[in-house]
Structure formats: C-alpha cells, structure tokens
Motif scaffolding. Structure first.
Motif, mmCIF file in Angstrom:
data_model
loop_
_atom_site.group_PDB
_atom_site.id
_atom_site.type_symbol
_atom_site.label_atom_id
_atom_site.label_comp_id
_atom_site.label_asym_id
_atom_site.label_seq_id
_atom_site.Cartn_x
_atom_site.Cartn_y
_atom_site.Cartn_z
ATOM 1 N N TYR A 298 0.855 -1.187 0.000
ATOM 2 C CA TYR A 298 0.000 0.000 0.000
ATOM 3 C C TYR A 298 0.890 1.237 0.000
ATOM 4 O O TYR A 298 2.020 1.174 0.478
ATOM 5 C CB TYR A 298 -0.867 0.025 1.262
ATOM 6 C CG TYR A 298 -2.038 -0.916 1.224
ATOM 7 C CD1 TYR A 298 -3.166 -0.622 0.466
ATOM 8 C CD2 TYR A 298 -2.020 -2.091 1.948
ATOM 9 C CE1 TYR A 298 -4.248 -1.487 0.437
ATOM 10 C CE2 TYR A 298 -3.090 -2.971 1.932
ATOM 11 C CZ TYR A 298 -4.206 -2.662 1.175
ATOM 12 O OH TYR A 298 -5.257 -3.505 1.152
ATOM 13 N N HIS A 304 0.219 -5.624 0.108
ATOM 14 C CA HIS A 304 -0.971 -5.478 -0.733
ATOM 15 C C HIS A 304 -0.820 -6.448 -1.900
ATOM 16 O O HIS A 304 0.121 -6.332 -2.688
ATOM 17 C CB HIS A 304 -1.088 -4.030 -1.235
ATOM 18 C CG HIS A 304 -2.344 -3.776 -1.998
ATOM 19 N ND1 HIS A 304 -2.364 -3.173 -3.225
ATOM 20 C CD2 HIS A 304 -3.623 -4.079 -1.710
ATOM 21 C CE1 HIS A 304 -3.613 -3.096 -3.659
ATOM 22 N NE2 HIS A 304 -4.397 -3.640 -2.749
ATOM 23 N N ASP A 308 -5.370 -1.883 -7.095
ATOM 24 C CA ASP A 308 -6.649 -1.248 -6.790
ATOM 25 C C ASP A 308 -7.016 -0.256 -7.887
ATOM 26 O O ASP A 308 -6.243 0.641 -8.197
ATOM 27 C CB ASP A 308 -6.571 -0.508 -5.448
ATOM 28 C CG ASP A 308 -6.600 -1.469 -4.260
ATOM 29 O OD1 ASP A 308 -6.955 -2.645 -4.464
ATOM 30 O OD2 ASP A 308 -6.277 -1.031 -3.152
ATOM 31 N N HIS A 403 -13.809 0.999 -4.982
ATOM 32 C CA HIS A 403 -12.691 0.531 -5.825
ATOM 33 C C HIS A 403 -12.850 -0.945 -6.117
ATOM 34 O O HIS A 403 -13.661 -1.628 -5.496
ATOM 35 C CB HIS A 403 -11.342 0.799 -5.163
ATOM 36 C CG HIS A 403 -10.933 -0.164 -4.082
ATOM 37 N ND1 HIS A 403 -11.536 -0.222 -2.842
ATOM 38 C CD2 HIS A 403 -9.969 -1.114 -4.058
ATOM 39 C CE1 HIS A 403 -10.953 -1.150 -2.100
ATOM 40 N NE2 HIS A 403 -10.002 -1.720 -2.808
ATOM 41 N N HIS A 405 -10.438 -4.340 -6.334
ATOM 42 C CA HIS A 405 -9.110 -4.910 -6.073
ATOM 43 C C HIS A 405 -8.967 -6.137 -6.979
ATOM 44 O O HIS A 405 -9.805 -7.021 -6.971
ATOM 45 C CB HIS A 405 -9.040 -5.289 -4.588
ATOM 46 C CG HIS A 405 -7.851 -6.102 -4.191
ATOM 47 N ND1 HIS A 405 -6.779 -5.569 -3.512
ATOM 48 C CD2 HIS A 405 -7.569 -7.422 -4.349
ATOM 49 C CE1 HIS A 405 -5.883 -6.527 -3.278
ATOM 50 N NE2 HIS A 405 -6.340 -7.659 -3.771
HETATM 51 ZN ZN LIG Z 1 -6.561 -3.691 -2.844
#
Ligand SMILES: [Zn+2]
Length: 459
Positions: A298, A304, A308, A403, A405
């Motif tokens: 992230y 992560h 995204d 969003h 992912h």
């Molecule tokens: Zn994500």
C-alpha cells in the motif's frame, strides 16, 4: 479408540464394494467421504434409493455449511471485540500524544522565558558594573580633593587618616564629624550605593524567576517522559492486539475456506462451461478512475496482494481475458465497506468474482473484490468472453472507498479443466496456495502457481 478406527476403516473399505442400493444403511458415513459421495451424486442416471441418499447428502452438506457459518460468526465477533480494544487503546494513545504535544509546547515556552530572563540578568550585570565604576570614580575624586585640601591645611595626620579608610562609606563615617565632606558628596555617594543595591535586588529577583522556569521545565520534561512511556506500552499492547487480530482473521479465512469447500462441492455437481475463446492478451478491467494502490505494498505501507482501481460506484468491470467464472457471490450491499469489515469470501472481499482463462497458452486465474451488489452479471460455471462486463465497482468488505481490487495468478501450462477441478478440490482457494501475506510467492520469486503483478498486464 484405535480398535474403533480399525473397524470404521474396514466398514469404509467394505462400503466401496457394495452396490449403491446398499448405501443408505451407511448414510451417516458422509463425513470424511465427501468426494466419494460427490462422485456418486454427480451422476445423472441414479436409481430412486441413490437419489434419496443424495438428497440426505445435500442436507448433510447444508448442515455442515451452517456449522462452519456459525464458527465464522464466532470468530468475527472475537475480531470485533479485539477491534473495540484496539480502538480504545488508540484513543488512549492519542490522549497521551496530545499531552506530549502540550508538554513540548510548555517546555519550549520555559526555554524562551529562561533565555529572555538570562538577557535581563546580563544587562543588570552590566549596569551593576557601571554603577560600581561610578562609585569608584567618585570615591577617587573625593579622596583626591580632600588630599589636596588637606595639603593646603598642612596636617599630615589628617591625610593618613583619610587614606587609611577602608572604603568610601567608612571614610564618610570617619570624616563626617570633621565636616570635610560636603552634603552634596554624601548625597551623591548614597544615591549611587542605593542604585547598586536596587540593581542587586533586581538581579536576585530575575535569578529567582529563572530558577522557577528551570524547575518548571524539569517538571514538564519528567511528565513528558512518563507520558511517552505510557504511550509506548499502549502501542506495544495495540500491536499485540493487532497480531491476535491477524491470527483470528487467518482462522476465519480457513473456516470460510472450509465453508466454501462445501458450497463448491455443491457447485461442482454442475458442469462448468469451458467453451470460451482464449485471449491473445489482457484488456484493462476498469477503464475509468485511477489506480489507487499497486502490488506489493500500500502507499502507506503494509502488504498489498493486488492492484486497486479506484472508480465511482457502478463503473463497469470487464473480463480482462476470455474464461470461465469459477466463483461469483454478491451477498453484501454495495456501500457497506469499511476498514476491518471482513464480510465476503475471501474474508473482507465483499462481493467477489474469480475466473480462469488462458492467454497465449498460459492459464491465469483472476480475482475481483469489493464489487457492487447490483449489475452482478455472472454466476459460477459461466463462460465469458474478453471485454464482457462481469459486474461493477462497489465499496464492499474491507474497503475504504469505492474501488475494485484485482489479483492475477499464473497457473502455468495447467489446462483450464484441471484448474477448475483444482479450484474446486482446494475448497475455492483464491490464492492458489500462494497465501495472502507474502510476496515470496510472486512469479518473480518462483514458478507457477504464482502471484503476478497485475500492473504487468493492464497498467
Ligand atoms: Zn486492494
């Protein structure tokens, strides 16, 4: 216990030899033999007894699913409790931080005051020195004058007398009776002495103020150290809670995975439609908005696992490649997302889709998380073509804003058929054995199955 197990194993072995019609006698042996019953119940031409048994098998599967659902709910409430503790600790940490900030401001004020007082003291010292010099000067002038006066009188004894005085005050006292010092001399000297005494008094007062400030500064520094210590232990406890929370989430994932295994056993009874057109490349799944976070970290830190795509709710999500949908579930309202909301499968995914397809002979699996509940256009087993809309951007599960992912897995040269079977057999493991917390399973580090950086395929 061992003997009982041996008997059970024997019974299970015998079971395999019996014709289907005998199976209902052993209907309670479903547990642990799911794949066996799956294979029987998947067949289309079943006699009445086998059909009845398969109905009971479905009931068994539903009950198992319910039990797992309960387990997941239990863990979820433990996680919620932990989050309550973490929030409470965070409040305390913030309070201590405020206190530290205040104390730091006070210490800075103390330091400024000390500096200012120090300046005043230095000026006073200069004034005192000046006054002392003035006194000395007057002292000398008066003595000189008296000596010269005495010279004209011509009495040596008086000169010795005057010169023997230890200081001016002493001399004034001695000569007072002789009236050799004028009233004016006396007034002037007394005024100078009074000035010096006043300056000494002022300096003493300023030194007292300075020492008060120094003491206040020391007290503030001690309080700050205490607040910092308290904050540090609260941070430590918070981190311990966060570790516990991570463990629980891991447990919840496996419980949900088990729950999903049951669902996929049911789903796998249906035959997936593998008649899709293979692709020559990827297209971008979300074509407006912006990329808010990339793999493997992230922007603010923390692992992560995907890419995204931040876009407004309802923005279409397209299949990046042709393939078959192996998981599609939208149990969650479109805008229920918040950080630490572990609804959906996999935990926190909210409304999710998982698909398998091929690009230039390589098989890929792709996940879509946090989708909207509406415009959910696919179902498990359905074939999709590249560019076909599968759903829309939402804000569901562990999500801080609208969003999608996206994760991509490289399955190498595994056939789609095998991949579908393996997905089903793994209990719908969206991570293909690559786990959720590490980039060590990335394709840069190992062979298939491995995690790809979606950036490499669609920016
Ligand atoms: Zn994500």
């Amino acid at each position: 216990m061992k003997r009982k197990i041996t008997i059970m194993m024997l019974a299970a072995a015998m079971l395999c030899l019996l014709p289907y019609s005998q199976l209902e006698v052993h209907a309670e042996d479903f547990a642990g033999n799911e794949s066996y019953y799956d294979s029987i119940c998947r067949q289309s031409n079943k006699d009445a007894k086998t059909s009845a048994m398969c109905d009971r098998y479905q009931v068994y599967l539903s009950k198992k699913k319910e039990a797992l659902r309960g387990q997941v709910a239990g863990i979820r409430s433990s996680v919620a409790q932990l989050q309550g503790n973490i929030d409470a600790l965070q409040t305390e940490i913030n309070k201590n931080q405020n206190l530290i900030d205040q104390l730091e401001a006070q210490i800075a004020e103390n330091e400024a005051a000390i500096l200012q007082i120090q300046g005043v003291i230095e000026q006073l010292q200069i004034d005192i020195k000046q006054t002392e010099a003035d006194i000395e000067l007057r002292d000398r002038q008066i003595k000189d004058r008296m000596v010269s006066e005495q010279a004209s009188i011509g009495t040596n004894a008086y000169v010795e007398f005057v010169m023997g005085a230890k200081d001016l005050i002493d001399m004034v006292r001695i000569v007072d009776g002789i009236s050799r010092i004028t009233e004016n001399d006396q007034d002037e000297i007394e005024a100078l002495e009074a000035d010096k005494a006043k300056l000494d008094q002022q300096k003493k007062e300023q030194e007292r103020l300075k020492s008060d400030q120094e003491k206040a500064k020391k007290d503030n520094e001690e309080s700050k150290a205490v607040a910092e210590q308290a904050k540090a232990s609260q941070e430590e406890l918070k981190n311990e809670y966060l570790r516990q929370e991570a463990d629980l989430i891991q447990q919840m994932r496996s419980a949900q995975s088990a729950q999903q295994a049951v669902q996929s056993q049911i789903a796998s009874i249906q035959n997936a439609d593998l008649n899709f057109t293979a692709s020559n490349g990827f297209i971008v799944p979300v074509q407006s908005g912006y990329r808010s976070a990339g793999t493997w970290a992230y922007p603010g830190g923390g692992f992560h696992a995907g890419r995204d795509f931040a876009a407004s709710i309802g923005t279409p999500i397209y299949a990046p490649i042709g393939g078959v949908i192996v998981y599609a579930n939208n149990p969650v309202p479109t805008t229920n997302g918040f950080l630490g909301n572990w609804v959906g499968y996999p935990a926190g995914g909210g409304n999710t889709v998982h698909m398998i397809g091929t690009v230039n002979g390589t098989t890929y699996a792709i996940s879509f998380f946090h989708m909207a509940q509406e415009s959910f256009l696919v179902s498990p087993g359905m074939a999709v073509s590249q560019g076909q809309q599968i759903g829309a951007v939402g804000h569901t599960g562990n999500s801080t804003g609208p969003h999608c992912h996206v994760e991509v897995f490289n399955l190498g040269n595994m056939s789609v058929q095998t991949a579908v079977a393996q997905f089903s057999a793994s209990g719908a493991d969206f991570a293909w054995g690559c786990g959720w917390n590490t980039s060590s399973t990335s394709c840069a580090s190992r062979g298939a199955p491995c995690r790809e950086r979606p950036e490499n395929f669609f920016g």
